[in-house]
Design an enzyme around this catalytic site. Structure first.
Site, PDB file in Angstrom:
ATOM      1  N   SER A  39      18.204  18.948  25.664  1.00 55.11           N
ATOM      2  CA  SER A  39      19.563  19.041  26.197  1.00 55.11           C
ATOM      3  C   SER A  39      19.911  20.409  26.763  1.00 55.11           C
ATOM      4  CB  SER A  39      20.564  18.652  25.116  1.00 55.11           C
ATOM      5  OG  SER A  39      20.478  19.561  24.040  1.00 55.11           O
ATOM      6  N   HIS A  89      20.507  11.758  24.633  1.00 56.47           N
ATOM      7  CA  HIS A  89      20.943  12.161  25.980  1.00 56.47           C
ATOM      8  C   HIS A  89      20.348  11.253  27.057  1.00 56.47           C
ATOM      9  CE1 HIS A  89      23.358  15.775  25.422  1.00 56.47           C
ATOM     10  NE2 HIS A  89      22.548  16.101  24.425  1.00 56.47           N
ATOM     11  N   LYS A  95      27.839   9.593  22.915  1.00 55.44           N
ATOM     12  CA  LYS A  95      27.654  10.249  24.224  1.00 55.44           C
ATOM     13  C   LYS A  95      27.948   9.231  25.331  1.00 55.44           C
ATOM     14  CE  LYS A  95      25.007  14.166  22.659  1.00 55.44           C
ATOM     15  NZ  LYS A  95      24.012  14.288  21.585  1.00 55.44           N
TER      16      LYS A  95
HETATM   17  C1  PLP Z   1      24.001  14.650  20.159  1.00 59.94           C
HETATM   18  C2  PLP Z   1      22.696  14.507  19.541  1.00 59.94           C
HETATM   19  C3  PLP Z   1      22.545  14.079  18.223  1.00 59.94           C
HETATM   20  C4  PLP Z   1      23.728  13.875  17.316  1.00 59.94           C
HETATM   21  O1  PLP Z   1      24.418  12.710  17.629  1.00 59.94           O
HETATM   22  P1  PLP Z   1      25.750  12.380  16.826  1.00 59.94           P
HETATM   23  O2  PLP Z   1      25.874  10.900  16.924  1.00 59.94           O
HETATM   24  O3  PLP Z   1      26.852  13.107  17.508  1.00 59.94           O
HETATM   25  O4  PLP Z   1      25.559  12.845  15.434  1.00 59.94           O
HETATM   26  C5  PLP Z   1      21.275  13.881  17.726  1.00 59.94           C
HETATM   27  N1  PLP Z   1      20.183  14.105  18.487  1.00 59.94           N
HETATM   28  C6  PLP Z   1      20.281  14.533  19.761  1.00 59.94           C
HETATM   29  C7  PLP Z   1      19.041  14.768  20.556  1.00 59.94           C
HETATM   30  C8  PLP Z   1      21.534  14.760  20.322  1.00 59.94           C
HETATM   31  O5  PLP Z   1      21.624  15.204  21.573  1.00 59.94           O
END
Ligand code: PLP
Length: 400
Positions: free
Chosen positions: A183, A211, A242
């Site tokens: 990310s 992502h 997301k």
């Molecule tokens: C955002 C993200 C998470 C965490 O996700 P949540 O549902 O907000 O806890 C885990 N792994 C990756 C790669 C992320 O980008």
């Protein structure tokens, strides 16, 4: 005065002095292509709202009617009395969307990753992890007793070396773990090569596709679809926080037996509350909208391509790639200060982006991360680039 107060004050001072203090800006309304801030409206280029679903009217309507039909809260974990018909339905829909056998919901993807490794791996086993994997993977691995191997970001020669080392050490199960998308860079894990190596060494493959789910790949099925390895990946974790509406909740989609075992043994699943009814209902609609979002994915690709083209024409240094995350680089010793100054100037111009520097990214590789959304218009994208150009000039002029 409590005994450790002075130590905490000193630690807080240390964070400020190192320039690492994270402050939070309050939004005055919903998440969207444009957001309300105390200083007025701003075009938002730092959310994970890739398909623009965070304020989608159909999702909001579904969440509202779920409040009437299914109530506000579950007040239970899943295995006691926290499973509604819609929880099970959402799990099947996630599995079907991703082309996996089954899926299991968690309160977050952080929890999903926290509850996975300990269930599958013991001290006899090995886990091989990309060095840039998400914090939740790192923490999940810390909670299991498997031998740990780390390979250089997306470096297949190093992955092969680590697989060899794990096999030479006599490990029973070997699990290769990677983010689908990194990310901070917007780069993809080379899943075709990773699956090839894993097969060669009899290892399992897990991908955290937070992502990517909903918008990467021709039909939005994520990084495994993009690399045509859906049936060669054993475990996918992902988030509902997301692209899929952006509320909260996470999941693991995997082979049936893996999901069955997680339901019996995974601690964040067994000992944490079920996902709230309104969020489950909203996520089901978000998933359906994502499945149908060919147009949204096309717009997202166009916005990303336009941004890259205009920024490169304006002489900015952007890491290569095709993901809607763009890292606009400010290299060198003064880069961290420049990136921060440019992002602050941009907010004054009504464009919201975030600067990242050490220790979030390597020293000397400060950047401003820009995230495109299908909700942006091409005028929004142009306004963002214009703000970059003006802010760079203003910051440069101040430095002279
Ligand atoms: C955002 C993200 C998470 C965490 O996700 P949540 O549902 O907000 O806890 C885990 N792994 C990756 C790669 C992320 O980008």
């Amino acid at each position: 005065m409590y005994a450790i107060r002075d130590e905490l004050v000193a630690e807080l001072e240390g964070i400020r002095e190192a320039g690492l203090w994270k402050s939070e800006r309050e939004l005055t309304g919903p998440q969207g292509a444009s957001v309300g801030t105390a200083a007025g409206p701003a075009l938002n280029f730092c959310a994970n709202n890739y398909l623009g679903l965070a304020d989608h009217p159909e999702i909001i309507a579904a969440a509202k009617s779920a409040l009437d039909e299914f109530g506000y809260g579950m007040a239970s974990v899943r295995f006691i009395c926290g499973t509604q018909t819609q929880h099970t339905a959402l799990e099947s829909e996630i599995a079907e969307f991703l082309g996996m056998d089954a899926a299991i919901l968690y309160s977050s993807c952080f929890d999903a990753n926290g509850g996975l490794f300990e269930v599958l791996l013991t001290a006899e086993d090995a886990v091989i992890s990309d060095e840039l994997n998400h914090a939740s993977i790192i923490d999940g691995i810390r909670l299991c007793k498997a031998a740990r191997y780390r390979y250089k970001n997306r470096d297949m020669a190093d992955l092969e070396a680590q697989l060899t080392a794990a096999r030479d050490a006599g490990s029973r199960r070997v699990l290769v773990v990677t983010d689908g998308v990194f990310s901070m860079d917007g780069s993809f894990a080379p899943l075709d090569a990773i699956c090839g190596l894993a097969e060669q060494f009899g290892a399992l493959v897990m991908v955290d596709d937070s992502h990517a789910t909903g918008f990467v790949g021709p039909r939005g099925r994520g990084t495994p679809e993009r690399f045509s390895v859906v049936d060669r990946v054993d475990i996918v974790s992902g988030t509902l926080g997301k692209a899929l509406g952006g509320a909260s909740g996470g999941f693991i989609a995997a082979r049936t037996e893996i999901v069955d075992l997680l339901r019996q043994r995974s601690r964040p699943y067994l000992f944490s509350n079920a996902v709230a009814p309104a969020v489950v209902a909203g996520s089901r609609v978000a998933l359906r909208l994502a499945a149908e979002a060919d147009e949204g994915r096309a717009r997202l690709r166009e916005n990303a391509a336009l941004f890259r083209q205009l920024m490169e024409a304006a002489g900015f240094d952007i890491l290569p790639g095709e993901h809607p995350i763009h890292a606009v680089m400010f290299p060198g010793e003064d880069g961290a200060r420049q990136a921060k100054a440019v992002s602050e100037e941009m907010l004054r111009l009504g464009v919201y982006v975030i600067a990242f520097s050490f220790p979030v990214v390597p020293r000397g590789k400060a950047r401003i991360r820009v995230q495109l959304s299908a909700a942006h218009s091409s005028d929004d994208v142009r306004a963002c680039v214009d703000a970059f150009v003006s802010a760079r000039a203003a910051v440069g002029a101040r430095a002279e």
